[in-house]
Motif scaffolding. Structure first.
Motif, PDB file in Angstrom:
ATOM      1  N   GLN A 188       0.836  -1.210   0.000  1.00 15.38           N
ATOM      2  CA  GLN A 188       0.000   0.000   0.000  1.00 15.38           C
ATOM      3  C   GLN A 188       0.870   1.259   0.000  1.00 15.38           C
ATOM      4  OE1 GLN A 188      -2.572  -0.491   3.402  1.00 15.38           O
ATOM      5  NE2 GLN A 188      -3.987  -1.832   2.301  1.00 15.38           N
ATOM      6  N   ARG A 189       1.951   1.218   0.755  1.00 16.03           N
ATOM      7  CA  ARG A 189       2.841   2.382   0.790  1.00 16.03           C
ATOM      8  C   ARG A 189       3.550   2.577  -0.549  1.00 16.03           C
ATOM      9  NH1 ARG A 189       5.601   3.161   6.773  1.00 16.03           N
ATOM     10  NH2 ARG A 189       3.649   3.040   7.959  1.00 16.03           N
ATOM     11  N   LEU A 190       3.902   1.479  -1.199  1.00 17.26           N
ATOM     12  CA  LEU A 190       4.525   1.587  -2.514  1.00 17.26           C
ATOM     13  C   LEU A 190       3.562   2.211  -3.509  1.00 17.26           C
ATOM     14  CD1 LEU A 190       6.936   1.040  -4.346  1.00 17.26           C
ATOM     15  CD2 LEU A 190       6.027  -1.256  -4.735  1.00 17.26           C
ATOM     16  N   ARG A 191       2.298   1.768  -3.472  1.00 16.59           N
ATOM     17  CA  ARG A 191       1.297   2.374  -4.358  1.00 16.59           C
ATOM     18  C   ARG A 191       1.122   3.857  -4.049  1.00 16.59           C
ATOM     19  NH1 ARG A 191      -1.228  -2.818  -3.814  1.00 16.59           N
ATOM     20  NH2 ARG A 191      -2.432  -2.125  -1.993  1.00 16.59           N
ATOM     21  N   GLN A 192       1.173   4.217  -2.771  1.00 14.96           N
ATOM     22  CA  GLN A 192       1.053   5.627  -2.395  1.00 14.96           C
ATOM     23  C   GLN A 192       2.205   6.450  -2.970  1.00 14.96           C
ATOM     24  OE1 GLN A 192       1.648   6.409   1.751  1.00 14.96           O
ATOM     25  NE2 GLN A 192       1.057   8.562   1.607  1.00 14.96           N
ATOM     26  N   LEU A 193       3.430   5.936  -2.872  1.00 11.95           N
ATOM     27  CA  LEU A 193       4.594   6.651  -3.387  1.00 11.95           C
ATOM     28  C   LEU A 193       4.473   6.892  -4.891  1.00 11.95           C
ATOM     29  CD1 LEU A 193       7.313   4.728  -1.368  1.00 11.95           C
ATOM     30  CD2 LEU A 193       6.965   7.200  -1.263  1.00 11.95           C
TER      31      LEU A 193
END
Length: 460
Positions: free
Chosen positions: A90-95
């Motif tokens: 999820q954090r990778l998608r956010q970045l």
């Protein structure tokens, strides 16, 4: 060129599309002063709505080290759990999402329109591909901290910044580049890797016909041994993520482009980047690419030579080279001759129809539609970037898909969408008499497609 035609030509070439009020504002400012403003973007302020929208992007200002640690923080806290792995994804998608949204927001709403054009130009020139996981995490910083600050500055500074960024080091594999036999040359760091050296010469500086040899490629790869990256603060205090690994560096002198590069650690690479930035072949190659982008798919050789002279005289000052280009007869005689890439076309549509700042949910379909037209944002797999010539993008099928995309984006605009009268008024004389005549005899339900799919929108 008549005043209206000249204004439209300048707006089409120095921006990613005409927004409501642009024509009137340029005519009030005057063409010469408008160009001067665009060449000095620090003189222009973003509207509060854009500043507010960018401030909501939590990851935008994160350094490469901060980005990686943010990405793996869930795994540090709870290794080997499904929940932590899901949080990392999820954090990778956010970045990635916030990197895309920042680019789109600025491209649509910033008054620094030429700067946005050049950010896209240079990202494409120094292309990286976002498919690899770590590169995806660093995308936003590469765009925000490497390309953007130098887009109208010195080419030398831009070249140095790209060479040291973790995204480039990973994409072209230089982070693994090590001299055989050195103490640090073990495992995945067990030998020379020529990928970055080759693309630095062929794509970033001299060009394929720049006069270098295979021996120069090998020598350059030796010069850049030990140029690597780190992902954690505990491995380096440098927030940029760059590190020079002395124990992987080739300690011998090197012979490159007919001269001896005396062994001097990291300074060898910096010396060679300066040499390449100021090389006559680089001046010629960069000038050709700028002329091709701003003037014609096959730009006049006389213009390229003139730009190369300016590049050399200013030690690669990009804004000065562009000033010379914008003063040329070739520039003013090329109106309407450049076919928009999918990126340029979709942004031209959005700049025409989106007076209010879009939310994250409203921005997401724009990047999706670019992908559907074959030009995904940050998604070009090849280091040579996307082409910008007509033969790369013009086909009957592509035109049908463009119009379909434009209508989809128009219909998704939050109410009240701009009426046809408002749209025509804001685009002003950029919509030709021929298109306006066609509209008079077309059903109302087809008029948006007629405008957004017209040659007036397809070419710049």
């Amino acid at each position: 060129m008549e005043t209206d035609s000249a204004s439209i030509h300048v707006l089409r070439r120095l921006s990613l599309g005409i927004s409501p009020g642009d024509v009137a504002q340029l005519q009030d400012t005057g063409i010469d002063d408008y160009i001067k403003e665009q060449l000095t973007p620090s003189s222009l302020s973003d509207p509060p709505s854009l500043t507010a929208a960018l401030s909501e992007l939590r990851t935008l200002g994160m350094s490469p080290i901060e980005r990686f640690e943010y990405l793996v923080e869930p795994l540090d806290a709870a290794p080997n759990t499904d929940a932590s792995r899901q949080e990392k994804r999820q954090r990778l998608r956010q970045l990635v999402r916030e990197a895309m949204h920042a680019r789109l927001l600025r491209a649509i709403y910033s008054p620094r329109t030429l700067h946005e054009v050049m950010v896209n130009f240079w990202f494409n020139h120094f292309n990286i591909f976002s498919a690899r996981e770590n590169i995806r995490a660093w995308l936003g910083d590469y765009d925000h901290s490497v390309i953007r600050p130098h887009a109208l500055g010195q080419f030398r500074d831009l070249l140095h910044a790209t060479a040291k960024h973790p995204a480039m080091l990973v994409y072209l594999d230089n982070w693994r580049n090590a001299a055989p036999g050195r103490p640090g040359s073990t495992g995945q760091f067990s030998g020379l890797n020529e990928n970055y050296a080759r693309e630095l010469l062929e794509l970033h500086t001299l060009g394929v016909d720049g006069g270098y040899t295979e021996a120069d490629v090998v020598a350059l790869s030796r010069i850049f041994t030990g140029w690597t990256m780190v992902q954690r603060r505990k491995h380096s205090p440098d927030e940029t993520g760059f590190r020079f690994a002395d124990n992987r560096h080739d300690l011998d002198n090197k012979h490159f482009l007919g001269r001896t590069i005396v062994a001097n650690g990291k300074a060898e690479g910096e010396q060679v980047l300066d040499l390449l930035a100021n090389h006559p072949a680089t001046a010629q190659y960069i000038s050709y690419k700028l002329a091709q982008y701003f003037v014609a798919d096959q730009p006049p050789g006389s213009l390229v030579n003139r730009l190369a002279q300016r590049f050399t005289a200013t030690q690669g000052h990009i804004a000065s080279v562009l000033q010379t280009l914008f003063e040329s007869d070739a520039f003013w005689q090329s109106a309407g001759q450049k076919f928009r890439t999918p990126y340029e076309y979709i942004l031209a549509v959005m700049r025409a129809i989106s007076p209010a700042t879009l939310t994250a949910d409203e921005l997401a379909p724009i990047a999706y539609q670019m992908e559907g037209l074959g030009m995904g944002l940050f998604r070009c797999p090849s280091p040579d970037g996307y082409g910008n010539t007509q033969d790369r993008w013009l086909s009957p099928d592509a035109m049908l898909r463009r119009v379909s995309v434009a209508i989809t984006l128009y219909n998704r605009q939050p109410e009240p969408r701009p009426s046809m009268a408002t749209l025509l008024d804001s685009l002003g004389p950029s919509i030709s008499p021929a298109t306006r005549q066609t509209l008079r005899t077309s059903p109302a339900r087809l008029q948006a497609a007629m405008v957004l799919g017209s040659p007036d929108m397809m070419y710049r």
